[in-house]
Design a protein around this motif. Sequence first.
Motif, PDB file in Angstrom:
ATOM      1  N   GLU A 180      -5.317  21.864 -30.512  1.00  0.00           N
ATOM      2  CA  GLU A 180      -3.984  21.259 -30.557  1.00  0.00           C
ATOM      3  C   GLU A 180      -3.143  21.515 -29.307  1.00  0.00           C
ATOM      4  O   GLU A 180      -1.937  21.297 -29.304  1.00  0.00           O
ATOM      5  N   LYS A 181      -3.759  21.981 -28.220  1.00  0.00           N
ATOM      6  CA  LYS A 181      -3.016  22.357 -27.008  1.00  0.00           C
ATOM      7  C   LYS A 181      -2.092  21.249 -26.518  1.00  0.00           C
ATOM      8  O   LYS A 181      -0.920  21.494 -26.209  1.00  0.00           O
ATOM      9  N   ASP A 182      -2.560  20.020 -26.448  1.00  0.00           N
ATOM     10  CA  ASP A 182      -1.736  18.918 -25.940  1.00  0.00           C
ATOM     11  C   ASP A 182      -0.511  18.679 -26.821  1.00  0.00           C
ATOM     12  O   ASP A 182       0.593  18.456 -26.321  1.00  0.00           O
ATOM     13  N   ALA A 183      -0.689  18.744 -28.132  1.00  0.00           N
ATOM     14  CA  ALA A 183       0.441  18.559 -29.052  1.00  0.00           C
ATOM     15  C   ALA A 183       1.443  19.697 -28.898  1.00  0.00           C
ATOM     16  O   ALA A 183       2.660  19.475 -28.900  1.00  0.00           O
ATOM     17  N   ILE A 184       0.949  20.898 -28.739  1.00  0.00           N
ATOM     18  CA  ILE A 184       1.825  22.060 -28.557  1.00  0.00           C
ATOM     19  C   ILE A 184       2.621  21.915 -27.265  1.00  0.00           C
ATOM     20  O   ILE A 184       3.842  22.125 -27.247  1.00  0.00           O
ATOM     21  N   GLU A 185       1.954  21.522 -26.190  1.00  0.00           N
ATOM     22  CA  GLU A 185       2.651  21.325 -24.912  1.00  0.00           C
ATOM     23  C   GLU A 185       3.716  20.233 -25.023  1.00  0.00           C
ATOM     24  O   GLU A 185       4.819  20.383 -24.487  1.00  0.00           O
ATOM     25  N   ALA A 186       3.405  19.156 -25.727  1.00  0.00           N
ATOM     26  CA  ALA A 186       4.374  18.063 -25.894  1.00  0.00           C
ATOM     27  C   ALA A 186       5.622  18.550 -26.625  1.00  0.00           C
ATOM     28  O   ALA A 186       6.745  18.172 -26.279  1.00  0.00           O
ATOM     29  N   LEU A 187       5.443  19.397 -27.627  1.00  0.00           N
ATOM     30  CA  LEU A 187       6.589  19.944 -28.358  1.00  0.00           C
ATOM     31  C   LEU A 187       7.398  20.891 -27.472  1.00  0.00           C
ATOM     32  O   LEU A 187       8.634  20.868 -27.483  1.00  0.00           O
ATOM     33  N   LEU A 188       6.723  21.711 -26.687  1.00  0.00           N
ATOM     34  CA  LEU A 188       7.419  22.644 -25.809  1.00  0.00           C
ATOM     35  C   LEU A 188       8.249  21.920 -24.754  1.00  0.00           C
ATOM     36  O   LEU A 188       9.363  22.345 -24.431  1.00  0.00           O
ATOM     37  N   VAL A 189       7.709  20.818 -24.225  1.00  0.00           N
ATOM     38  CA  VAL A 189       8.436  20.021 -23.236  1.00  0.00           C
ATOM     39  C   VAL A 189       9.756  19.521 -23.820  1.00  0.00           C
ATOM     40  O   VAL A 189      10.755  19.392 -23.115  1.00  0.00           O
ATOM     41  N   LYS A 190       9.779  19.276 -25.115  1.00  0.00           N
ATOM     42  CA  LYS A 190      10.995  18.799 -25.790  1.00  0.00           C
ATOM     43  C   LYS A 190      11.860  19.963 -26.292  1.00  0.00           C
ATOM     44  O   LYS A 190      12.756  19.774 -27.107  1.00  0.00           O
ATOM     45  N   ASP A 191      11.575  21.183 -25.797  1.00  0.00           N
ATOM     46  CA  ASP A 191      12.321  22.393 -26.180  1.00  0.00           C
ATOM     47  C   ASP A 191      12.285  22.673 -27.677  1.00  0.00           C
ATOM     48  O   ASP A 191      13.245  23.170 -28.261  1.00  0.00           O
ATOM     49  N   ILE A 192      11.173  22.350 -28.300  1.00  0.00           N
ATOM     50  CA  ILE A 192      10.974  22.643 -29.715  1.00  0.00           C
ATOM     51  C   ILE A 192      10.221  23.965 -29.826  1.00  0.00           C
ATOM     52  O   ILE A 192       9.197  24.155 -29.158  1.00  0.00           O
ATOM     53  N   ALA A 216      -1.723  30.827 -24.731  1.00  0.00           N
ATOM     54  CA  ALA A 216      -0.736  31.152 -23.694  1.00  0.00           C
ATOM     55  C   ALA A 216      -1.295  30.844 -22.309  1.00  0.00           C
ATOM     56  O   ALA A 216      -0.596  30.287 -21.457  1.00  0.00           O
ATOM     57  N   ALA A 217      -2.556  31.182 -22.088  1.00  0.00           N
ATOM     58  CA  ALA A 217      -3.183  30.896 -20.787  1.00  0.00           C
ATOM     59  C   ALA A 217      -3.320  29.390 -20.572  1.00  0.00           C
ATOM     60  O   ALA A 217      -3.047  28.880 -19.477  1.00  0.00           O
ATOM     61  N   GLU A 218      -3.732  28.664 -21.610  1.00  0.00           N
ATOM     62  CA  GLU A 218      -3.956  27.222 -21.471  1.00  0.00           C
ATOM     63  C   GLU A 218      -2.668  26.451 -21.214  1.00  0.00           C
ATOM     64  O   GLU A 218      -2.697  25.388 -20.608  1.00  0.00           O
ATOM     65  N   ILE A 219      -1.531  26.974 -21.664  1.00  0.00           N
ATOM     66  CA  ILE A 219      -0.265  26.268 -21.412  1.00  0.00           C
ATOM     67  C   ILE A 219       0.487  26.896 -20.234  1.00  0.00           C
ATOM     68  O   ILE A 219       1.648  26.584 -19.995  1.00  0.00           O
ATOM     69  N   ASP A 258       9.073  39.920 -13.519  1.00  0.00           N
ATOM     70  CA  ASP A 258      10.219  40.050 -14.396  1.00  0.00           C
ATOM     71  C   ASP A 258      10.815  38.696 -14.735  1.00  0.00           C
ATOM     72  O   ASP A 258      11.991  38.563 -14.980  1.00  0.00           O
ATOM     73  N   ASP A 259       9.979  37.675 -14.752  1.00  0.00           N
ATOM     74  CA  ASP A 259      10.400  36.311 -15.037  1.00  0.00           C
ATOM     75  C   ASP A 259      10.337  36.111 -16.540  1.00  0.00           C
ATOM     76  O   ASP A 259       9.315  36.351 -17.154  1.00  0.00           O
ATOM     77  N   LYS A 260      11.410  35.647 -17.161  1.00  0.00           N
ATOM     78  CA  LYS A 260      11.437  35.510 -18.610  1.00  0.00           C
ATOM     79  C   LYS A 260      11.285  34.068 -19.070  1.00  0.00           C
ATOM     80  O   LYS A 260      11.746  33.695 -20.118  1.00  0.00           O
ATOM     81  N   GLU A 261      10.614  33.214 -18.295  1.00  0.00           N
ATOM     82  CA  GLU A 261      10.359  31.834 -18.716  1.00  0.00           C
ATOM     83  C   GLU A 261       8.966  31.738 -19.307  1.00  0.00           C
ATOM     84  O   GLU A 261       8.111  32.563 -19.039  1.00  0.00           O
ATOM     85  N   ASN A 262       8.727  30.678 -20.039  1.00  0.00           N
ATOM     86  CA  ASN A 262       7.423  30.418 -20.657  1.00  0.00           C
ATOM     87  C   ASN A 262       6.963  31.580 -21.536  1.00  0.00           C
ATOM     88  O   ASN A 262       5.937  32.188 -21.289  1.00  0.00           O
TER      89      ASN A 262
END
Length: 188
Positions: free
Chosen positions: A34-46, A82-85, A180-184
Amino acid sequence: MEEIVREENLTFIEDSGRGYRRVVASPKPISIVEKDAIEALLVKDITVITAGGGGIPVVENNGQLKGVEAVIDKDFASALLAAEINADYLFILTGVEQVAIHFGTPTQQNLIEMTVEDALRYMEEGYFPKGSMGPKIEAAFLFLQKGGKNVIITSIDKLQAALAGKTGTRVVLNTKKAVDDKENLVTA
């Protein structure tokens, strides 16, 4: 029950005084379907909650996915996802505030940060058993080897303090590469 176990060729083991549990294969995941679906949701800040319990193991056969009798470890599944995204951080939430050596003894030593080299040495010395902290440490390696920058292992109630660098255990490739980057952020 015994007849079913015998006829189906099932294996059960005693589970630390809690009864019996079935034993099945526990392969390491090689991809997240489901990696692609997960990435699509993350792009929409879900906010996405995924890989709980490791997910459902499947194999691909002639382009079709088929469920198999196995167990996928949640820490390995989370690290791979986490690695794949391309997440910068992987948080592995567990029942303790920090990883420790000599756990549960008067000489217990909580670890604030450890490099992969330190962790490998501790594993060889038997501090991180397979049924306990071992899979979490191995999942940290997997994430870092695949390009992740930082892993923090802590308990859920200490997550905010760990983000602020006040607790938890950071696992890094080496101390000079700690980011010390807190993104992703991805939480297991």
